[in-house]
Design an enzyme around this catalytic site. Structure first.
Site, PDB file in Angstrom:
ATOM      1  N   HIS A 359       0.990  -1.189   0.095  1.00  0.00           N
ATOM      2  CA  HIS A 359      -0.017   0.005  -0.013  1.00  0.00           C
ATOM      3  C   HIS A 359       0.606   1.203   0.109  1.00  0.00           C
ATOM      4  O   HIS A 359       0.424   2.293  -0.567  1.00  0.00           O
ATOM      5  CB  HIS A 359      -0.914  -0.038   1.375  1.00  0.00           C
ATOM      6  N   GLU A 600     -12.201  -9.327  -5.599  1.00  0.00           N
ATOM      7  CA  GLU A 600     -10.785  -9.392  -5.303  1.00  0.00           C
ATOM      8  C   GLU A 600     -10.422 -10.711  -5.034  1.00  0.00           C
ATOM      9  O   GLU A 600      -9.232 -10.835  -4.779  1.00  0.00           O
ATOM     10  CB  GLU A 600     -10.749  -8.473  -4.333  1.00  0.00           C
ATOM     11  N   ASP A 624      -5.562  -7.455  -5.394  1.00  0.00           N
ATOM     12  CA  ASP A 624      -5.502  -8.434  -4.719  1.00  0.00           C
ATOM     13  C   ASP A 624      -6.007  -9.736  -5.367  1.00  0.00           C
ATOM     14  O   ASP A 624      -5.646 -10.977  -5.239  1.00  0.00           O
ATOM     15  CB  ASP A 624      -6.718  -8.221  -3.650  1.00  0.00           C
ATOM     16  N   CYS A 671     -10.386  -1.042 -10.702  1.00  0.00           N
ATOM     17  CA  CYS A 671      -9.828   0.086 -10.074  1.00  0.00           C
ATOM     18  C   CYS A 671      -8.438  -0.390  -9.406  1.00  0.00           C
ATOM     19  O   CYS A 671      -7.619   0.332  -8.637  1.00  0.00           O
ATOM     20  CB  CYS A 671     -10.469   0.422  -8.710  1.00  0.00           C
TER      21      CYS A 671
HETATM   22  C1  PEP Z   1      -7.157  -3.743  -5.232  1.00  0.00           C
HETATM   23  O1  PEP Z   1      -7.244  -4.829  -4.392  1.00  0.00           O
HETATM   24  O2  PEP Z   1      -6.713  -4.004  -6.309  1.00  0.00           O
HETATM   25  C2  PEP Z   1      -7.693  -2.745  -4.714  1.00  0.00           C
HETATM   26  C3  PEP Z   1      -8.119  -1.672  -5.567  1.00  0.00           C
HETATM   27  O3  PEP Z   1      -7.533  -2.318  -3.330  1.00  0.00           O
HETATM   28  P1  PEP Z   1      -6.217  -2.206  -2.580  1.00  0.00           P
HETATM   29  O4  PEP Z   1      -5.110  -1.969  -3.369  1.00  0.00           O
HETATM   30  O5  PEP Z   1      -6.525  -0.920  -1.617  1.00  0.00           O
HETATM   31  O6  PEP Z   1      -6.361  -3.394  -1.575  1.00  0.00           O
HETATM   32 MG    MG Z   2      -7.809  -4.607  -2.659  1.00  0.00          MG
END
Ligand code: PEP
Ligand code: MG
Length: 755
Positions: A359, A600, A624, A671
């Protein structure tokens, strides 16, 4: 044997440099196996295997004896990649005699390869005077030892590239993975979690007397703490335990630890570094002891070490002045660490742990800060204050770059600035292909700063607002009213465009400092919707804040993370419906928000048809999804190579999700970071995704490729790659396409490979 194994590895791990690591290996293995000789041969840059350390052979032979792969017994071990165990070495056809070693006295020979990441780094050899075959147990011991040491040796070799402070004659390169693209040229600032003895950066002490004085004062403070603690606990602990406090106090004496630290400060190190070095050295001595009672003392020493370090660091931290081009470096950078540096001074980031999907890397991309993740060999404690170049395209870090390299990177930096400027012109142009296929581009946000950049770059909505970001930057849960006001800002800034707010997605590698979650398998544990459904009070407050914030704007969409079954959707929908009803009863004039789920995990992929009939939209979290489909921890640098965004299984899953959503008549967006990859964006458009959501930095690049390729060609390209079964091949195929259309520069500028 297991104890010896563990303690040897521990000792080697604690060694400060390669030479001492090798010396420990040969001495301790020889001792544990009761042999006459133990030696290590390591591969040199020319590919020869050179005797680097020995206990038993003639010490003068070190550095002189060298064998090519296949040459002599050592070379045979290299080629075979397995042990050679001989009772009478001299009789073997491959035996080669080196007079300088004096080894004619030794009959038996056992050599095992040292293999790291499929490469033979060297050979570990034991020899004995008597003619005898090492037994199965001994062979297994040496194989285990070598497997354990391989990583340590590889690391020591790589970190050995850094030259001592003060000698700036040559540069060193360290490789990681790209976290955020771009080039940064600046000065290293090493950030360490407080009271962590292993990550204290080396810093030069400017005023020795003041530093010693400061150190002594810290010791006095800790002494007082320990005394007070001892008095407080007097009633509750037995005499033996009380003695521990006296032992602590004795350790702090001038004559013991304190004295050693002062000597190192006089040699030029700051107190925190000198202290951590002394403690680590003593700890490793205790650890190597066979007596369990004495080994336990290592824990006491570490505890004492941390107490003192806390004092030493506290005042250091306050005094810190950040250079204008700070390259923030840490063993494991976290989102909250970024907040400690003024934004205008933060030029680049390097994290020793983590990978491009951690992250902190996602945040870095959103903030447009060139970042390298997983630079596992970077000797981060040794480079504070040194000049650094971060190549966020290739995932490389350079320490003490020479003038040519600086010039080279400066040129790339300027080229990049020009590219960004050029793309600014796209802001008000639609994202559509030359054959008029329209594809809305949304942004992923989290920080308020993202909003301004997103609007400047022509985003048409927010596809993912990560609500955990404002939660991460606080020291307690924000109240409902605090949340309402943060959400209102987002919704207002983008109105009338839709803003998709994801409910709190903590767990995995996103731990709130004030709500720690300790688990063995955090990515398979309590994260996302699992946490918030178990804590309806957190979920309800957040939903109330979101819906209240949307009053009069009506552009809110709610997104649920980490959904794996229908029950989670039903339970969340019931809570959202309850909040909505209550707010209407309380007099708020709000519209019912659309509710969507993130896809995910593989379970959600297969449930996509059913999920699509229960919600208003789907949004694919490809970060994910890739991690769970490929069983590759998105945060683990060791397996970063296996995290293939273009893996055929990922692409097939994505296509399946789009079909499922469209069959049910709902929209589907993506996303994850894949959406912001210009090459991938072409495929995603061809698959039929209705919206791509990405960080503001990549948005103009994606718009530029979409405007440069026809929808018909994108469909063709998709059909071509869907027939391929190899992720690398797919990536190459797409890169070739971009090259042919003259869009290569949007992927990454060409950074010379000679560096
Ligand atoms: C993902 O898992 O692609 C996502 C957009 O969520 P994050 O990266 O915040 O886990
Ligand atoms: Mg995610």
């Amino acid at each position: 044997m297991l104890n010896s194994l563990r303690s040897i590895v521990q000792e080697v791990n604690a060694a400060r440099d390669m030479k001492s690591a090798l010396a420990i290996i040969v001495a301790r293995v020889k001792q544990a196996m009761k042999t006459h000789v133990c030696s290590v041969y390591l591969r040199d840059p020319k590919g020869d295997y050179v005797l680097m350390a020995t206990d038993g052979l003639n010490a003068d032979a070190v550095g002189k004896v060298r064998l090519g792969a296949g040459e002599g017994l050592v070379g045979r071990v290299v080629v075979r990649e397995e042990p050679i165990n001989l009772e009478h070495a001299e009789a073997h056809p491959s035996y080669q005699y080196f007079p300088e070693t004096g080894e004619e006295r030794y009959s038996s020979f056992l050599g095992v390869p040292i293999i790291h990441h499929r490469k033979v780094l060297g050979v570990l050899v034991v020899q004995q005077v008597e003619q005898r075959r090492f037994d199965e147990g001994e062979e297994a011991f040496l194989v285990t030892m070598s497997a354990q040491l391989a990583g340590v040796i590889a690391h020591a070799e790589a970190t050995g590239g850094v030259i001592p402070v003060g000698d700036k004659a040559s540069q060193s390169k360290f490789v990681g993975v790209s976290g955020a693209s771009g080039i940064a040229i600046g000065e290293a600032v090493v950030i360490a979690p407080s009271a962590d003895l292993r990550s204290v950066p080396y810093q030069v002490c400017k005023n020795v007397d003041a530093e010693i004085d400061f150190f002594q004062r810290s010791l006095i403070a800790v002494r007082e703490d320990i005394k007070t603690l001892g008095i407080k606990l007097k009633e509750r602990i037995n005499r033996e335990e009380q003695a521990l406090f006296d032992a602590y106090l004795a350790m702090l004496d001038d004559a013991s630890l304190g004295g050693e630290v002062v000597a190192r400060i006089r040699k030029g190190a700051v107190a925190a570094y000198a202290w951590s070095e002394v403690i680590l050295e003593h700890e490793s001595i205790f650890n190597s002891m066979n007596d369990p009672y004495l080994r336990e003392r290592a824990t006491d020493l570490r505890d004492l070490g941390r107490r003192v370090l806390e004092y030493l660091q506290e005042s250091n931290q306050k005094a810190r002045v950040y250079p204008d081009k700070t390259i923030l470096i840490g063993e494991e950078l976290t989102a909250s660490m970024l907040g400690e540096i003024p934004k205008e001074k933060l030029a680049g980031l390097v994290s020793v742990q983590g990978s491009s999907n951690s992250h902190v890397a996602i945040l870095a991309r959103a903030m447009d800060i060139p970042t390298v993740m997983g630079a596992v060999d970077l000797p981060f404690t040794q480079i504070d204050g040194r000049p650094i170049i971060v190549d966020g395209y290739k995932g490389a870090v350079y320490c003490d770059p020479n003038p040519q390299l600086r010039k080279h990177y400066k040129a790339i930096y300027l080229e990049e600035q020009a590219l960004v400027k050029g793309l600014e012109a796209l802001k008000n142009l639609p994202c559509e292909t030359p054959d008029k296929y329209r594809l809305p581009l949304h942004v992923n946000t989290g920080l308020m700063a993202d909003v301004v950049r997103s609007l400047e770059r022509g985003a048409e909505g927010v596809g993912l607002y990560r609500t955990e970001v404002p939660f991460l930057l606080r020291d307690r849960f924000p109240s409902e009213e605090e949340q309402r006001s943060i959400y209102r800002e987002q919704l207002e800034a983008f109105a009338p465009h839709a803003v998709t707010m994801r409910t709190l997605d903590i767990g995995g590698d996103k731990a709130l400092p004030y709500f720690p979650i300790e688990e063995d398998n955090p990515f398979l544990g309590w994260r996302g919707i699992r946490v918030t459904l178990d804590h309806p009070e957190i979920f309800l407050a957040q939903i109330r804040a979101m819906i209240k914030a949307s009053e009069g704007l009506d552009n809110l969409r709610i997104l649920l993370p980490m959904i794996t079954n229908m029950q989670e959707v039903e339970a969340s929908r019931a809570l959202i419906a309850r909040v909505y009803k209550e707010l209407l009863e309380e007099g708020y004039r709000v519209r019912k928000p659309q509710v969507g789920v993130m896809i995910e995990v593989p379970a959600a992929v297969y449930l996509a048809p059913e999920l699509s009939r229960r919600v208003d939209f789907l949004s694919v979290g490809s970060n994910d999804l890739t991690q769970y489909l490929l069983a590759v921890d998105r945060n683990n640098a060791q397996v970063a190579d296996l995290y293939q965004a273009f893996h055929p299984a990922v692409l097939r899953a994505l296509q399946y999700i789009v079909y499922a959503a469209h069959d049910a008549g709902i929209s589907v967006s993506i996303c994850g970071e894949l959406a912001g990859d210009p090459g991938a964006a072409i495929l995603l458009m061809a698959m039929g995704f209705d919206v791509l959501s990405m960080n503001a930095t990549n948005l103009p690049k994606v718009k530029s490729v979409i405007r440069g390729i026809t929808f018909a060609r994108a469909k063709q390209l998709l059909a071509e790659v869907m027939r391929m079964s190899n992720g690398d091949q797919i990536r190459e195929h797409i890169e070739r396409e971009l090259r042919d259309t003259g869009l290569t520069r949007l992927i990454r500028p060409v950074t010379s490979d000679s560096n």
